[in-house]
Design an enzyme around this catalytic site. Structure first.
Site, PDB file in Angstrom:
ATOM      1  CE1 TYR A  44      -3.622   2.432   0.237  1.00 30.01           C
ATOM      2  CE2 TYR A  44      -3.029   2.863   2.526  1.00 30.01           C
ATOM      3  CZ  TYR A  44      -3.789   3.155   1.398  1.00 30.01           C
ATOM      4  OH  TYR A  44      -4.704   4.175   1.442  1.00 30.01           O
ATOM      5  CE1 TYR A  60      -2.741   0.296   5.836  1.00 29.89           C
ATOM      6  CE2 TYR A  60      -0.377   0.662   5.825  1.00 29.89           C
ATOM      7  CZ  TYR A  60      -1.465  -0.161   5.596  1.00 29.89           C
ATOM      8  OH  TYR A  60      -1.259  -1.438   5.122  1.00 29.89           O
TER       9      TYR A  60
END
Ligand code: NAI
Length: 286
Positions: A172, A182
């Site tokens: 990602y 995140y």
């Protein structure tokens, strides 16, 4: 002769692992999956009861067949690594041979060899915490489950991978650009995974003629992504800002995986391949 794939990280029909399995099956591969031990029971029951039948339909109308489901916990390499509380945990006690080394041995016993290895799993217990608030435990757990798990899988499966084989993981963009939310060291884990992709491509290429790549995927409303808590925002952001203004489908990642696993990609290794509607190329929000 058909190829055989082992896909680690399939526990329902919503995630990237499932979509990759389908695309590989549609291309003629035999499918083996590795399912996280605590999720095994419900996954196998759902499969058996036909709960996934609708999402098993392949382009030719047939249903994807999963030849075998292996219990797997990719944070443990050998039985000696498993602590007592896990061993006696009732969600683990019903299964056996689920450490990485044992799963590779079981696959060898059952099938002899594989051609394609897919790592589609991640876990970070503190993913909802900013990095500045992440504990050492949380950070190391994220790296263990999300990065070293791949090194370990490849290390243990390489001896049973046919030369010319292909290995693949999912990453990602939070590894290289700031994605607030995140957290928990997951951004660090993905950075490690991408760097390891290059080093492993060299080592596995030279020694075993195996290719190693990673797909940097755009946002998908998977079970894991919902647990992070910001997935709808990321999907909206992508819709608003990416060069291609459509929702990303898991099938698009699956198809890229099938391409990367095929001879069409015979010169691609050590690469981070973006499958994100082009969002990675933007430098400003629109
Ligand atoms: P998912 O929930 O379908 O897949 C994650 C899987 O990892 C689950 O099946 C879970 O049971 C398994 N797992 C967790 N810890 C494990 C362990 N110790 N041993 C074995 N299995 C374990 O979710 P998703 O999102 O499809 O995730 C697949 C990969 O895609 C992950 O690497 C994720 O980081 C990556 N990815 C996901 C994106 C998204 O927006 N959903 C975006 C970019 C990358």
């Amino acid at each position: 002769k058909g190829k055989r794939a082992f896909i680690a990280g399939v526990a329902d029909d919503h995630g990237y692992g499932w979509a990759i399995a389908k695309s590989l099956a549609a291309a003629g591969a035999e499918i083996l999956v590795g399912t996280w031990v605590p999720a095994l029971n419900i996954f196998e029951t759902s499969l058996r009861r036909g709960k996934f039948d609708e999402s098993r339909v392949l382009p030719d109308g047939s249903l994807m067949k999963i030849t075998k489901v292996y219990p797997l916990d990719a944070v443990f390499d050998t039985p000696e690594d498993v602590p007592e509380d896990i061993k006696t945990n009732k969600r683990y006690a019903g299964s056996s041979n689920w450490t990485v080394k044992e799963v590779a041995e079981s696959v060898k016993q059952d099938f002899g060899s594989i051609d394609i290895l897919v790592h589609s799993l991640a876990n970070g217990p503190e993913v909802t915490k900013p990095l500045l608030e992440t504990s050492r435990y949380g950070y190391l757990a994220a790296i263990s489950a999300s990065s070293y798990s791949y090194v370990s899988l490849l290390k243990h499966f390489i001896p049973i991978m046919n030369p010319g084989g292909s290995s693949l993981s999912l990453t990602y963009i939070a590894s290289e650009r700031i994605i607030p939310g995140y957290g928990g060291g997951m951004s660090s884990a993905k950075a490690g995974l991408e760097s390891d992709t290059r080093v492993l491509a060299f080592e596995a290429g030279r020694k075993h003629n195996i290719r190693v790549n990673t797909i940097s995927a755009g946002p998908l409303r998977s079970r894991a992504a919902k647990a992070i808590g910001f997935i709808d925002m990321m999907i909206d952001y992508s819709l608003a800002n990416a060069p291609l203004q459509k929702e990303l489908s898991a099938e698009e990642i699956g198809n890229t995986a099938a391409f990367l696993a095929s001879p069409l990609a015979s010169a691609i290794t050590g690469a981070v391949i973006y499958v994100d509607n082009g969002l990675n190329a933007m430098g400003a929000a629109v």
